[in-house]
Enzyme design. Structure first.
Site, PDB file in Angstrom:
ATOM      1  N   GLU A  29       0.810  -1.423  -0.061  1.00 25.99           N
ATOM      2  CA  GLU A  29      -0.125  -0.013  -0.002  1.00 25.99           C
ATOM      3  C   GLU A  29       0.979   1.290  -0.008  1.00 25.99           C
ATOM      4  O   GLU A  29       1.796   1.271   0.807  1.00 25.99           O
ATOM      5  CB  GLU A  29      -0.806  -0.332   1.207  1.00 25.99           C
ATOM      6  CG  GLU A  29      -1.859   1.091   1.513  1.00 25.99           C
ATOM      7  CD  GLU A  29      -2.630   0.799   2.776  1.00 25.99           C
ATOM      8  OE1 GLU A  29      -3.724   1.707   2.954  1.00 25.99           O
ATOM      9  OE2 GLU A  29      -2.447  -0.078   3.574  1.00 25.99           O
ATOM     10  N   LYS A 100      -9.190   2.620  -2.320  1.00 20.77           N
ATOM     11  CA  LYS A 100      -9.525   2.106  -1.269  1.00 20.77           C
ATOM     12  C   LYS A 100     -11.034   2.563  -0.621  1.00 20.77           C
ATOM     13  O   LYS A 100     -11.228   3.763  -0.656  1.00 20.77           O
ATOM     14  CB  LYS A 100      -8.498   2.407  -0.302  1.00 20.77           C
ATOM     15  CG  LYS A 100      -8.568   1.517   1.101  1.00 20.77           C
ATOM     16  CD  LYS A 100      -7.263   1.886   2.108  1.00 20.77           C
ATOM     17  CE  LYS A 100      -7.464   1.120   3.366  1.00 20.77           C
ATOM     18  NZ  LYS A 100      -6.277   1.423   4.230  1.00 20.77           N
ATOM     19  N   CYS A 133      -5.706  -3.257   2.231  1.00 22.59           N
ATOM     20  CA  CYS A 133      -5.393  -3.368   3.750  1.00 22.59           C
ATOM     21  C   CYS A 133      -6.965  -3.345   4.482  1.00 22.59           C
ATOM     22  O   CYS A 133      -7.506  -4.547   4.617  1.00 22.59           O
ATOM     23  CB  CYS A 133      -4.960  -1.815   4.304  1.00 22.59           C
ATOM     24  SG  CYS A 133      -4.051  -2.117   5.795  1.00 22.59           S
TER      25      CYS A 133
END
Length: 271
Positions: A29, A100, A133
């Protein structure tokens, strides 16, 4: 914030992975920018546009050189907005972006929540989806990828310790990835970072999980940089979804009892 250094290091690691036979590489990330920003201004200075920025350009060049597919986390700038994003690049260049969806902690100060959903891209090597994540804490992230036909979900990540975690115990994220791979019959490749940035430690333990739910590579080291590689046939994720004569994990969903997730643009019979 050391953009040039981080990019050069990523290219070196990609070369190492290619030398070991990798055809699909996943980086962590925010791989080019770092994660722990002091201000939105600092995050903005570390961002770039997609696909014309320097990191995507350099990653596209190395992908073309080696016939490679690559997923990498990046700080994306779109006008005045910032996104914690991942790019998918193939041998012919940029393929697509994931933003995200579920922002973690102070990410909410710098980034907009993702607005592209969970796109699945059809490539020469298989159907590739992405998550980042904290997205992995939501079963919907993987289920929406699976319902759209993903063979593998690539997860750039910066995992941090979770409250209540016993010293030496594997990362909670590893357990979640294994469960998601099994319950959706998909491969999952998670690339985490190691070390400490501005006082924030990271968990490491990158891994590649089979559609069976069991790791086929990793978990990697908690504190040393490491490349994990597995030889997999992505099509097996679809080919082996029938667990026995009666059960197929996606077909057995009871959408008459719970929601079909219609927002995923999934049509019955796709899988």
């Amino acid at each position: 914030g050391e953009l040039a250094t981080n990019l050069a290091h990523s290219l070196d690691l990609i070369q190492q992975a290619v030398a070991r036979g990798a055809k699909l590489v996943v980086l962590p990330e925010l791989a080019s920018s770092g994660y722990v920003f002091k201000s939105r201004e600092e995050a903005f200075a570390a961002s770039e546009t997609i696909p014309g920025g320097p990191a995507v350009t350099a990653w596209s060049e190395i992908a073309a050189e080696h016939g490679l597919h690559l997923v990498a986390g990046i700080c994306e700038r779109d006008g005045a907005k910032l996104y914690n994003s991942a790019v998918l690049i193939g041998p012919k260049g940029y393929i697509g972006t994931f933003r995200k969806v579920h922002l973690w902690n102070e990410e909410n100060l710098y980034f907009e929540p993702g607005n592209l959903g969970f796109p699945v891209y059809h490539t020469e090597i298989g159907r590739i989806g992405m998550a980042i994540c904290y997205d992995g804490w939501f079963p919907e992230s993987y289920r929406l990828n699976a319902l759209q036909g993903a063979d593998i979900v690539c997860v750039p990540t910066n995992w941090v310790p979770i409250p209540g975690q016993v010293p030496g115990r594997e990362a909670m994220a590893n357990i979640l990835a294994m469960a998601a791979a099994h319950s959706n019959s998909i491969f999952i490749a998670c690339a985490d970072r190691v070390g400490v940035e501005r006082g924030q430690p990271f968990e490491g333990q990158s891994l590649i999980v089979s559609y069976t739910g069991w790791p086929v590579a990793g978990p990697a080291s908690r504190d040393k940089e490491e490349i994990v590689i597995a030889d997999v046939a992505l099509g097996e994720a679809r080919r082996a979804r029938n667990w026995n004569a009666f059960n197929q994990v996606l077909r057995d969903r009871r959408s008459d009892v719970y929601d079909e997730m219609l927002g995923s643009e999934v049509k019955r019979g796709w899988y």
